[in-house]
Design a protein around this motif. Structure first.
Motif, PDB file in Angstrom:
ATOM      1  N   ILE A 180      86.702 -19.159  40.603  1.00 17.75           N
ATOM      2  CA  ILE A 180      85.609 -18.089  41.043  1.00 17.75           C
ATOM      3  C   ILE A 180      86.308 -17.207  42.270  1.00 17.75           C
ATOM      4  CG2 ILE A 180      83.353 -17.877  42.019  1.00 17.75           C
ATOM      5  CD1 ILE A 180      83.149 -19.249  39.705  1.00 17.75           C
ATOM      6  N   THR A 181      86.706 -15.934  42.119  1.00 15.39           N
ATOM      7  CA  THR A 181      87.193 -15.156  43.218  1.00 15.39           C
ATOM      8  C   THR A 181      86.423 -14.285  43.957  1.00 15.39           C
ATOM      9  OG1 THR A 181      87.748 -13.490  41.539  1.00 15.39           O
ATOM     10  CG2 THR A 181      89.435 -15.236  41.707  1.00 15.39           C
ATOM     11  N   LEU A 182      84.883 -14.035  43.323  1.00 14.41           N
ATOM     12  CA  LEU A 182      83.917 -13.337  44.297  1.00 14.41           C
ATOM     13  C   LEU A 182      82.673 -14.230  43.833  1.00 14.41           C
ATOM     14  CD1 LEU A 182      82.838 -10.005  44.741  1.00 14.41           C
ATOM     15  CD2 LEU A 182      81.393 -10.791  43.076  1.00 14.41           C
ATOM     16  N   LEU A 183      81.941 -14.463  45.040  1.00 11.41           N
ATOM     17  CA  LEU A 183      80.633 -15.229  45.028  1.00 11.41           C
ATOM     18  C   LEU A 183      79.932 -14.804  45.910  1.00 11.41           C
ATOM     19  CD1 LEU A 183      79.084 -17.613  43.987  1.00 11.41           C
ATOM     20  CD2 LEU A 183      80.246 -19.022  45.468  1.00 11.41           C
TER      21      LEU A 183
END
Lengths: 264, 239
Positions: free
Chosen positions: B193-196
Motif C-alpha cells: 500500500i503506497t497511499l493510505l
C-alpha cells in the motif's frame, strides 16, 4: 547535533534494539503543560522526548460555511519555527508544515471530538471560529503526535469568551470567559515508521531519517478516525491491519495523559 | 436531503452494486509535447497527466548526484467543480501533490537517471470524488508512456462507508453524505500500500474490510491500466 549513521540504526533494529533502548512500541516520556499563554483561550506546551510543540487556541465570531450554517468552524495551522531544526527553511508554509496541520486537523475534525453544532451563535450569521495554531519549537522526531497532543490539550482547556451584545451585534468579550468547549471525547494520533522489516512506535529524529514508510493513525476511544501514510515505500496489508489495532492500544496510553489535563 | 436513500436493497443511486466501481476509461499518449501522457476517467471524475523528463533540474540546487528527483503537481481546473475553485496551489493541493509523489515513487527506478528531474503534472478537469486516485492512475500510465523504467504500475481506488454499508468508489451524493472515505494506492506485484489516507470514524475490524475492498478496486483498475497500455502498443504496431 550528532549525526547518526542510518545503517547503524538498521543494523541495531535487526537485533531488536533501538538507539535509545526503547521497546519497539514504546513512547518517549510525555510532558503536558496547559494554560501558559494568557492571551489565548486555551494553550499547551507538549514535550515528547525532546520534540516540543506549543499550541494556542484563539476564538472569534465569524460567518458559517453555507453548507453547515449551524456549525462552528475549526482551523488548524502549523509553523515550523526555524530554530526548531536546521532543516526548516523560511518562506511560505511548505509541504511538511501543511501536512502536519492537515493531519492534526483531520484527526480532531473527523473524530467529532468537538461538538461544532454547539458552537453556533445565530444560524447562518454568527458561529464560533476556533483557531488552533501550532508552533514547533524543537524537532526531534514525530511532530505529528506531539502537535496533535498539543492541539487537543489546548482545546480541552479552552474557555469560551462571553458574548456581549452591542444592540443586535454580538461582540466577543475581551476579559470574561464562560464555559469550556463542547468536548465529546479525546482523539489522538499514533505514528509508526517502518525501517527495513521492523516497525517502531513514536519514531525519533534519526528513526524518521532512516524510515522507509510512515503511518499516522487517529483514534477516539476504540475507533479509528483518520489515517495518513507518509514515506517513499509502502506497507503490506498485514502490517496495516496490525497497526490499526496497535493504534487503539497506544492511543489509550496517550489519552490517559490528556485525561489528566482535564482533571487538573 | 434526509428523504433520499443512497442505498436501496444493495443498489446505489447510480445503479451500482456495493462493490462496483464507476465505469472506467483509460487512454495513453494523448498529449504531443509531453514525454508521456494519459487520460483517466472514473465516472464523472477525469484526470489528465503529463510527464516531462527525465530532464535537467531547475532550480539546480535540487539536483541529486545519484538519482532523479520526482516532482508531482496536482491541480484542479477552476471549472472542474460546482463552485469555481480558485486557481493556484492551496493547502489541499500541496498535500495531495505530496502524497501522490510518495504513492508513485516506490515503483520508479529513479537511480537510473542521476542529476535529472522527472516532473509529473496532473490536471483534474472534472471532479466528482476520488480525484487524487484518478490523478495517481493517470500519472502511473503517463510515466509508463514516457518510457520511464518502472517495477510495476500503481493503481489507486477508494472505498468507504455510506449509510452503514461498506462501498467501493464513493461518488456523487455519496461523497457529500458518506460517513467515511479511504483512498489507497496499491503496488500490485509487491502487494504494497503506497497511499493510505482516511477520514471518518470506524472500528478497526470494519476498517480492515474497507481496506480489502479498496484493494479489490485497485486490482480492477490495474487491469484497465494494462489494457490501455496494450491498446497504445498495438496501434504503433499497425502503423
Amino acid at each position: 547535533m550528532i549525526e547518526v549513521d542510518i545503517n547503524l540504526i538498521r543494523e541495531m533494529l535487526k537485533s531488536g534494539k533501538r538507539l535509545d533502548n526503547r521497546k519497539m512500541d514504546e513512547y518517549r516520556e510525555i510532558h503536558i503543560e496547559t494554560g501558559l499563554i494568557r492571551q489565548a483561550e486555551g494553550s499547551s506546551r507538549v514535550r515528547l522526548g525532546n520534540t516540543e510543540v506549543i499550541a494556542g487556541v484563539k476564538m472569534g465570531l465569524g460567518k458559517p460555511y453555507p453548507d453547515s450554517p449551524d456549525e462552528g468552524v475549526l482551523s488548524v495551522a502549523a509553523e515550523l519555527v526555524q530554530f526548531a531544526s536546521p532543516e526548516f527553511e523560511s518562506g511560505p508554509p511548505g509541504e511538511q508544515s501543511i501536512e502536519l496541520a492537515r493531519v492534526v486537523d483531520r484527526c480532531i475534525r473527523e473524530s467529532k471530538m468537538i461538538d461544532t453544532e454547539k458552537l453556533c451563535v445565530k444560524e447562518k450569521e454568527h458561529v464560533w471560529m476556533v483557531y488552533v495554531d501550532l508552533e514547533v519549537l524543537n524537532d526531534d522526531g514525530n511532530l505529528i503526535d506531539t502537535a496533535c497532543l498539543a492541539a487537543v490539550a489546548a482545546l480541552l482547556t479552552t474557555k469560551i469568551p462571553v458574548i456581549e451584545y452591542d444592540g443586535e451585534t454580538p461582540v466577543v468579550s475581551l476579559e470574561r470567559k464562560s464555559g469550556k468547549l463542547p468536548i465529546r471525547g479525546i482523539s489522538v494520533t499514533t505514528t509508526f515508521v517502518k525501517i527495513g522489516q521492523t516497525i517502531v512506535t513514536d519514531p525519533g529524529l534519526t528513526e524518521i531519517d532512516a524510515a522507509d514508510a510512515r503511518l499516522s493513525i487517529g483514534s477516539l476511544e476504540n475507533k479509528l478516525c483518520s489515517m495518513q501514510k507518509g514515506g517513499s515505500y509502502g506497507f503490506s496489508v498485514e502490517e496495516i491491519e496490525k497497526l490499526a489495532d496497535l493504534a487503539i492500544e497506544k492511543g489509550d496510553e496517550l489519552r490517559k495523559h490528556l485525561e489528566q489535563v482535564v482533571i487538573d | 436531503m434526509e428523504d433520499i436513500k443512497l442505498i436501496k436493497s444493495g443498489i446505489r443511486l447510480d445503479g451500482r452494486k456495493l462493490d462496483e466501481t464507476r465505469p472506467i476509461e483509460a487512454k495513453v499518449g494523448i498529449l504531443k509535447r509531453a514525454n508521456g501522457s494519459a487520460y483517466f476517467r472514473i465516472g464523472n471524475t477525469i484526470a489528465i497527466a503529463g510527464v516531462m523528463g527525465p530532464r535537467r533540474v531547475y532550480p539546480k540546487h535540487m539536483e541529486q548526484a545519484d538519482r532523479a528527483i520526482l516532482r508531482t503537481d496536482y491541480r484542479m481546473a477552476p471549472f472542474s467543480t460546482t463552485d469555481r475553485s480558485r486557481p493556484g496551489p492551496n493547502r489541499r493541493s500541496t498535500e495531495i501533490s505530496m502524497v501522490t509523489r510518495k504513492a508513485i515513487e516506490p515503483v520508479l527506478f529513479l537511480e537510473e537517471f542521476p542529476k535529472t528531474s522527472i516532473d509529473v503534472f496532473i490536471e483534474i478537469i472534472q471532479a466528482d470524488a476520488s480525484t487524487r486516485c484518478a490523478g495517481i492512475n493517470a500519472a502511473a500510465l503517463a510515466l509508463a508512456d514516457a518510457g520511464i523504467p518502472m517495477r510495476d504500475l500503481v493503481s489507486s481506488c477508494s472505498a468507504g462507508i455510506v449509510e452503514n454499508h461498506v462501498v467501493l468508489d464513493v461518488a456523487g451524493k455519496e461523497d457529500m453524505e458518506g460517513e467515511l472515505d479511504l483512498p489507497i494506492a496499491f503496488y500490485p506485484k509487491k502487494k504494497q500500500i503506497t497511499l493510505l489516507q482516511m477520514d471518518g470514524i470506524v472500528p478497526p475490524e470494519q476498517f480492515k474490510k474497507i481496506l480489502h475492498l479498496a484493494i479489490k478496486g485497485c486490482e480492477k483498475i490495474y487491469e484497465e491500466q494494462k489494457k490501455a497500455l496494450r491498446a497504445r502498443y498495438q496501434i504503433e504496431l499497425a502503423e
